[in-house]
Design a protein around this motif. Structure first.
Motif, short mmCIF file in Angstrom:
data_model
loop_
_atom_site.label_atom_id
_atom_site.label_comp_id
_atom_site.label_asym_id
_atom_site.label_seq_id
_atom_site.Cartn_x
_atom_site.Cartn_y
_atom_site.Cartn_z
N VAL A 6 0.86 -1.20 0.02
CA VAL A 6 0.04 0.07 0.07
C VAL A 6 0.81 1.22 0.12
O VAL A 6 1.67 1.43 1.02
N ARG A 7 0.81 1.99 -0.93
CA ARG A 7 2.03 3.18 -1.30
C ARG A 7 1.25 4.38 -0.98
O ARG A 7 1.83 5.66 -1.02
N GLY A 8 0.00 4.61 -0.60
CA GLY A 8 -0.67 5.82 -0.61
C GLY A 8 -2.02 5.97 0.12
O GLY A 8 -2.42 4.69 0.22
N ASN A 9 -2.65 6.78 0.45
CA ASN A 9 -4.02 7.08 0.64
C ASN A 9 -5.02 7.30 -0.46
O ASN A 9 -6.17 7.76 -0.24
N ASP A 10 -4.65 7.17 -1.78
CA ASP A 10 -5.62 7.54 -2.65
C ASP A 10 -6.50 6.40 -3.19
O ASP A 10 -6.41 5.25 -2.24
N GLU A 11 -7.07 6.43 -4.17
CA GLU A 11 -7.93 5.34 -4.80
C GLU A 11 -7.31 3.87 -4.90
O GLU A 11 -7.85 2.71 -4.27
N ILE A 12 -6.11 3.87 -5.31
CA ILE A 12 -5.22 2.68 -5.64
C ILE A 12 -4.78 2.23 -4.24
O ILE A 12 -4.87 1.20 -4.12
N GLY A 13 -4.64 3.07 -3.30
CA GLY A 13 -4.13 2.63 -1.98
C GLY A 13 -5.31 2.08 -1.21
O GLY A 13 -5.10 0.98 -0.64
N ALA A 14 -6.44 2.51 -1.33
CA ALA A 14 -7.76 1.99 -1.09
C ALA A 14 -8.10 0.46 -1.48
O ALA A 14 -8.47 -0.49 -0.80
N LEU A 15 -7.73 0.45 -2.81
CA LEU A 15 -8.24 -0.78 -3.62
C LEU A 15 -7.02 -1.97 -3.11
O LEU A 15 -7.32 -3.09 -2.84
N SER A 16 -5.74 -1.53 -2.71
CA SER A 16 -4.77 -2.17 -2.27
C SER A 16 -5.30 -2.83 -0.70
O SER A 16 -4.87 -3.96 -0.61
N ARG A 17 -5.51 -1.94 0.00
CA ARG A 17 -5.84 -2.29 1.31
C ARG A 17 -7.14 -3.23 1.28
O ARG A 17 -7.10 -4.24 1.86
N GLY A 18 -8.12 -2.98 0.34
CA GLY A 18 -9.46 -3.70 0.46
C GLY A 18 -8.89 -5.10 -0.15
O GLY A 18 -9.57 -6.41 0.26
N PHE A 19 -7.81 -5.10 -1.55
CA PHE A 19 -7.51 -6.51 -1.66
C PHE A 19 -6.78 -7.50 -0.71
O PHE A 19 -7.01 -8.54 -0.43
N ASN A 20 -5.92 -6.79 0.02
CA ASN A 20 -5.23 -7.41 1.14
C ASN A 20 -6.12 -7.92 2.11
O ASN A 20 -6.05 -9.16 2.79
N ALA A 21 -7.35 -7.10 2.68
CA ALA A 21 -8.37 -7.57 3.33
C ALA A 21 -9.10 -8.61 3.10
O ALA A 21 -9.46 -9.60 3.71
N MET A 22 -9.46 -8.75 1.61
CA MET A 22 -10.40 -9.70 1.16
C MET A 22 -9.62 -10.93 1.18
O MET A 22 -10.17 -11.95 1.39
N LEU A 23 -8.18 -10.98 0.89
CA LEU A 23 -7.40 -12.12 0.88
C LEU A 23 -7.20 -12.68 2.21
O LEU A 23 -7.27 -13.90 2.47
N ASP A 24 -7.38 -11.74 3.30
CA ASP A 24 -7.23 -12.16 4.63
C ASP A 24 -8.39 -13.14 4.98
O ASP A 24 -8.42 -14.11 5.69
N GLU A 25 -9.66 -12.51 4.46
CA GLU A 25 -10.86 -13.13 4.76
C GLU A 25 -10.90 -14.45 4.24
O GLU A 25 -11.26 -15.49 4.75
N LEU A 26 -10.56 -14.43 2.77
CA LEU A 26 -10.51 -15.69 1.92
C LEU A 26 -9.74 -16.60 2.82
O LEU A 26 -9.94 -17.85 2.78
N GLU A 27 -8.48 -16.39 3.12
CA GLU A 27 -7.65 -17.33 3.80
C GLU A 27 -8.17 -17.87 4.81
O GLU A 27 -8.18 -19.22 5.22
N ALA A 28 -8.88 -16.84 5.66
CA ALA A 28 -9.39 -17.44 6.83
C ALA A 28 -10.64 -18.54 6.62
O ALA A 28 -10.83 -19.54 7.34
N ARG A 29 -11.46 -18.02 5.60
CA ARG A 29 -12.58 -18.89 5.31
C ARG A 29 -12.05 -20.31 4.68
O ARG A 29 -12.68 -21.41 4.55
N GLN A 30 -11.04 -20.22 3.99
CA GLN A 30 -10.44 -21.20 3.21
C GLN A 30 -9.86 -22.32 4.19
O GLN A 30 -10.09 -23.48 4.15
N ARG A 31 -9.15 -21.73 5.23
CA ARG A 31 -8.96 -22.73 6.25
C ARG A 31 -9.87 -23.42 7.22
O ARG A 31 -10.01 -24.51 7.49
N GLU A 32 -11.24 -22.52 7.09
CA GLU A 32 -12.41 -23.14 7.82
C GLU A 32 -12.98 -24.10 7.04
O GLU A 32 -13.46 -25.32 7.43
#
Length: 486
Positions: free
Chosen positions: A220-246
């Motif tokens: 995540v390199r900034g607080n612009d739209e791309i930064g928000a997209l990157s944070r959202g992508f990482n959060a989505m992967l965290d959630e998917l990873e947790a669901r995958q383990r479950e």
């Protein structure tokens, strides 16, 4: 065979080159227009400077010929303009009296006179560029009161103008090229701030989609739209990873449950079957035919329940991973047919031209076996004919199993692929899981299955099985079709 060149569309370019084109497309047209205007204005200024120089030269030469004109000394007039005619660009100098008569004349090429026949009266120096020459007329004036004595005509070559213009244009083109290169370098550097994070997102997404690996994360390199997209992508992967383990944990629990349940169910089933057999043997002649038929029916139902449990286990294990192996589809089909206990009068025709491809053998074998077995079981009786065909098409293997049985009404085409659904034909012992298992396996592979059938016209099941890109070699579509039968 010649192929037309593939057209590269703007929408197909990567974000990197789109940004480069957008930046350059926005910067270069104004740059070209600006340099064009500068070049035009510069050329006009060069022309004005040279014209002004020619007019100043004519006025200066005219001032030197004023006294010879006043005292009627033509030879002195030529001596007075000697410094002017020594210039290599001067082609002709003609001095006229007030009446317009030639007073003195010098021409670099006398055989090609360039002086005008009629000299208009001019109050100030004037010039005209014509025929590659600069034609200048200026009044001959002298004294404090600028008394006019005649007119002087000076003709000079315009090659100096052309040389200076050419040098100026070349210089400006070089400068414009350097500016364009600087703009290109800046655009390439600037687009990286936008395209690099997006490219990292695209690469991470591709990695996740190809292998299901949830470990990639993007910076995540900034607080612009791309930064928000990157944070959202990482959060989505965290959630998917947790669901995958479950999900993996849940699948392990489900597999364990299915194994234990099947084991616990099969044990009493075997006991019931054994008990029915013992009763029939021990009682012997003490039971009538009706009771004996009931005991046989009990064993038949127990066997059907056992098959149903095995089918449920197979259905639940479809999602388990399996390596791809190279499989000879024709050889596999023959193995399946040879393992079947075909009724007398049934014939299975297998194309001898079936391909060899890389796929998950156990899954494919189960699909092909279930389709052939289903065609035999639901046939109304011998004689019967089943055809197995397969061919490689773009990106997949296309398999067809066709029979000449009673056919399936269109309104039942969707129903036959559901669990525990059967049309009630055949031996009456169908579990209703065969085609449901086929559909589940094909869906897990990302393929398609469809049935083409009408009542009384037989049925054709068509499976499209995706292949790996490494195994997509051309298949001889026009080779002769031969078949082996059993």
């Amino acid at each position: 065979m010649c192929h037309a060149p593939r057209t590269v569309r703007f929408v197909d370019l990567s974000i990197k080159y789109k940004l480069l084109l957008v930046i350059l497309g926005s910067a270069l047209p104004p740059l070209v227009i600006t340099f064009g205007i500068v070049i035009i204005l510069g050329l006009q200024q060069i022309e004005r400077d040279l014209v002004e120089h020619a007019e100043a030269l004519a006025l200066s030469a005219g001032a030197y010929t004023a006294l010879p004109l006043a005292f009627d000394m033509p030879d002195e007039a030529l001596i007075s303009i000697e410094a002017v005619v020594k210039l290599p660009s001067i082609q002709a100098v003609v001095v006229y009296t007030l009446e317009g008569d030639v007073f003195a004349e010098w021409q670099r090429a006398p055989q090609q006179p360039v002086r005008p026949d009629v000299v208009p009266r001019v109050e100030d120096a004037t010039s005209e560029i014509r025929g590659g020459l600069v034609h200048t007329l200026a009044p001959v004036i002298f004294g404090i009161e600028d008394e006019r004595y005649g007119t002087i005509y000076v003709c000079s070559s315009a090659s100096v103008i052309a040389q200076r213009m050419s040098a100026y244009v070349q210089t400006m083109v070089v400068v414009a090229g350097l500016v364009a290169l600087i703009a290109l370098g800046f655009a390439y550097f600037a687009q990286g701030f936008i395209s690099r994070p997006i490219q990292e997102l695209a690469d991470a997404t591709a990695q996740v989609s190809r292998g299901g690996d949830m470990s990639p994360r993007v910076a995540v390199r900034g607080n612009d739209e791309i930064g928000a997209l990157s944070r959202g992508f990482n959060a989505m992967l965290d959630e998917l990873e947790a669901r995958q383990r479950e999900l993996e944990r849940s699948n392990r629990d489900l597999d364990q449950f299915a194994y234990v349940a099947s084991h616990d169910l099969k044990a009493p089933l075997r006991a019931i079957a054994s008990l029915a057999t013992w009763l029939e043997e021990d009682l012997g002649g003490k039971i009538d035919d009706d009771a004996r038929n009931q005991l046989r029916l009990m064993r038949s139902r127990v066997e059907r329940l056992d098959r149903m449990i095995n089918g449920v286990l197979s259905y639940s294990r479809v999602a388990q991973p399996e390596q791809r192996d190279r499989v000879d589809v024709g050889g596999l089909a023959r193995e399946i047919v040879e393992a079947l206990d075909l009724p007398e009068g049934f014939k299975v025709v297998i194309d001898a031209d079936l391909p060899a491809v890389r796929l998950r053998r156990a899954r494919f074998e189960q699909v092909l076996s279930n389709l052939v077995t289903n065609a035999v079981r639901h046939h109304e009786g011998p004689p019967g004919r089943i055809e197995v065909r397969a061919r490689r098409v773009t990106g997949s293997l296309e398999v067809e199993v066709e029979d000449d049985g009673p056919g399936i009404a269109p309104e039942h085409h969707a129903r036959i692929f559901r669990m525990f659904q059967s049309l009630g034909r055949g031996d009456g012992e169908s579990t209703g899981l065969g085609l449901a298992l086929v559909r589940r396996i094909v869906d897990e592979e990302g393929g398609e299955i469809e049935v083409h059938s009408q009542v009384g016209e037989g049925a054709c099941f068509r499976v499209v099985w995706p292949l790996e890109s490494a195994d997509l070699r051309p298949h001889p579509a026009n080779s002769p079709r031969r078949g082996s039968t059993r």
